[in-house]
Write a protein that holds these residues in place. Structure first.
Motif, PDB file in Angstrom:
ATOM      1  N   GLN A 190      36.440  41.967  38.138  1.00 41.03           N
ATOM      2  CA  GLN A 190      36.053  41.723  36.788  1.00 41.03           C
ATOM      3  C   GLN A 190      35.432  42.621  36.009  1.00 41.03           C
ATOM      4  O   GLN A 190      35.502  43.009  34.801  1.00 41.03           O
ATOM      5  CB  GLN A 190      35.456  40.299  36.431  1.00 41.03           C
ATOM      6  CG  GLN A 190      36.379  38.960  36.883  1.00 41.03           C
ATOM      7  CD  GLN A 190      35.510  37.648  36.860  1.00 41.03           C
ATOM      8  OE1 GLN A 190      34.196  37.765  37.036  1.00 41.03           O
ATOM      9  NE2 GLN A 190      36.314  36.488  36.705  1.00 41.03           N
ATOM     10  N   TYR A 191      34.457  43.282  36.832  1.00 48.75           N
ATOM     11  CA  TYR A 191      33.462  44.349  36.311  1.00 48.75           C
ATOM     12  C   TYR A 191      34.370  45.684  36.159  1.00 48.75           C
ATOM     13  O   TYR A 191      34.032  46.342  35.228  1.00 48.75           O
ATOM     14  CB  TYR A 191      32.495  44.535  37.535  1.00 48.75           C
ATOM     15  CG  TYR A 191      31.423  45.733  37.140  1.00 48.75           C
ATOM     16  CD1 TYR A 191      30.472  45.454  36.346  1.00 48.75           C
ATOM     17  CD2 TYR A 191      31.560  46.949  37.887  1.00 48.75           C
ATOM     18  CE1 TYR A 191      29.550  46.451  36.038  1.00 48.75           C
ATOM     19  CE2 TYR A 191      30.610  47.813  37.266  1.00 48.75           C
ATOM     20  CZ  TYR A 191      29.432  47.571  36.450  1.00 48.75           C
ATOM     21  OH  TYR A 191      28.795  48.493  36.200  1.00 48.75           O
ATOM     22  N   CYS A 192      35.467  45.871  37.156  1.00 49.10           N
ATOM     23  CA  CYS A 192      36.150  46.989  37.032  1.00 49.10           C
ATOM     24  C   CYS A 192      36.888  46.901  35.612  1.00 49.10           C
ATOM     25  O   CYS A 192      36.944  47.829  34.606  1.00 49.10           O
ATOM     26  CB  CYS A 192      36.924  46.957  38.046  1.00 49.10           C
ATOM     27  SG  CYS A 192      36.471  47.696  39.533  1.00 49.10           S
ATOM     28  N   TYR A 193      37.456  45.746  35.280  1.00 51.96           N
ATOM     29  CA  TYR A 193      38.445  45.688  34.359  1.00 51.96           C
ATOM     30  C   TYR A 193      37.488  45.806  32.882  1.00 51.96           C
ATOM     31  O   TYR A 193      38.024  46.500  31.964  1.00 51.96           O
ATOM     32  CB  TYR A 193      39.289  44.253  34.186  1.00 51.96           C
ATOM     33  CG  TYR A 193      40.175  44.437  35.141  1.00 51.96           C
ATOM     34  CD1 TYR A 193      41.469  45.261  35.218  1.00 51.96           C
ATOM     35  CD2 TYR A 193      40.425  43.563  36.145  1.00 51.96           C
ATOM     36  CE1 TYR A 193      42.145  45.346  36.172  1.00 51.96           C
ATOM     37  CE2 TYR A 193      41.385  43.422  36.826  1.00 51.96           C
ATOM     38  CZ  TYR A 193      42.381  44.288  37.236  1.00 51.96           C
ATOM     39  OH  TYR A 193      43.582  44.572  37.956  1.00 51.96           O
ATOM     40  N   GLU A 194      36.377  45.216  33.070  1.00 51.95           N
ATOM     41  CA  GLU A 194      35.500  45.337  31.942  1.00 51.95           C
ATOM     42  C   GLU A 194      35.002  46.949  31.409  1.00 51.95           C
ATOM     43  O   GLU A 194      34.575  47.021  30.374  1.00 51.95           O
ATOM     44  CB  GLU A 194      34.055  44.355  32.032  1.00 51.95           C
ATOM     45  CG  GLU A 194      34.461  42.956  31.835  1.00 51.95           C
ATOM     46  CD  GLU A 194      33.080  42.250  32.461  1.00 51.95           C
ATOM     47  OE1 GLU A 194      32.108  42.948  32.833  1.00 51.95           O
ATOM     48  OE2 GLU A 194      33.085  40.994  32.685  1.00 51.95           O
TER      49      GLU A 194
END
Length: 280
Positions: A240-244
């Motif tokens: 999720q952090y990557c996509y954000e």
């Protein structure tokens, strides 16, 4: 100095004033899938590099360990790539190679030059396919960015729980454990799964400098808290952090680490490619 079978082509050890940045970028463009960050920086990046020249033009390079293991080979033309591989084999410079299935051209070239095929899986490479629901059932634990005051605790956690770590590669490739951990914290790429009394797991999200679309993610779970879906939960948070942040998550694990592979797949990754050990 070793002369190749093509006129005017020569190989020599990498000189300190030679910049391979453009050639390395050219190599990445030939891949079917991203290059694993740990291999790129801590394994391939530290091994001896050699230049391939055509008259006054630098046209390629290869990476060969002192144990005669080929890690990477690239030139700007298919003909010189094959010629370089043939010359290295005929000079008995290569005994084994580690080649990714995401590098089909070099893989095919190696296999064509191997009369008696011997290969095994070295590393599994993963890309993301889906994001399942968070699975952990520890209501007191939170997932948060590590702070600089967590540095000592994080280093202690690594020392106690990371049995698969290549310590020499960390020391040489990232300046040692302290510098490696400190750099992750400073760049907001280290995460803790903790109840503020105990670190139950650590997550890493390393943004690639050479492949700006990707980030390498990884996790380590406290030995006292395994089999509680903590590793899967950490990986899902990291994705999720990557996509954000506009990155696609990728990860890898040693072929012998079956538990890690199962955790990665449970978090929604799929085994897209493998690094193969090939005996030449």
């Amino acid at each position: 100095m070793s002369i190749l079978n093509l006129p005017s082509i020569e190989i020599k050890p990498l000189q300190s004033n030679i910049d391979l940045t453009k050639l390395k970028a050219g190599y990445l463009k030939t891949l079917d899938a991203p290059l694993d960050g740990y291999w790129e920086n801590a394994v391939i990046g530290l091994a001896p590099h050699y230049e391939i020249w055509d008259n006054k033009d630098l046209i390629g390079y290869y990476v060969l360990t002192p144990e005669k293991q080929l890690l990477q080979l690239y030139t700007t033309t298919p003909a010189t790539t094959v010629a370089a591989l043939e010359q290295l084999l005929s000079d008995n410079q290569i005994q084994t190679a580690i080649v990714g299935t995401n590098d089909p051209y070099i893989l095919a070239a190696c296999l064509r030059k191997t009369d008696h095929l011997e290969l095994s899986v070295n590393t599994y490479l993963f890309q993301d396919s889906r994001t399942p629901e968070l699975l952990t059932s520890i209501p007191t634990a939170t997932f948060r960015l590590a702070r600089m005051d967590d540095l000592d605790s994080a280093i202690n956690f690594y020392n106690q729980n990371n049995e698969y770590e290549d310590s020499d590669a960390i020391d040489d490739g990232f300046g040692g454990h302290v510098q490696y951990t400190k750099s992750l914290i400073e760049n907001k790429q280290l995460f803790l799964f903790t109840d503020e009394m105990t670190i139950m797991g650590i997550g890493e999200c390393r943004f690639s400098q050479t492949q700006p679309s990707f980030a390498d993610v990884g996790m380590i779970v406290n030995k006292q808290h395994r089999r509680q879906n903590i590793g899967t939960t950490i990986l899902i948070h990291l994705k999720q952090y990557c996509y954000e942040n506009g990155r696609k998550p990728i990860c890898s694990c040693d072929a012998t680490n079956i538990a890690s592979r199962k955790t990665i797949e449970k978090a929604g990754f799929y085994n897209s490619d493998r690094l193969l050990n090939i005996r030449m």
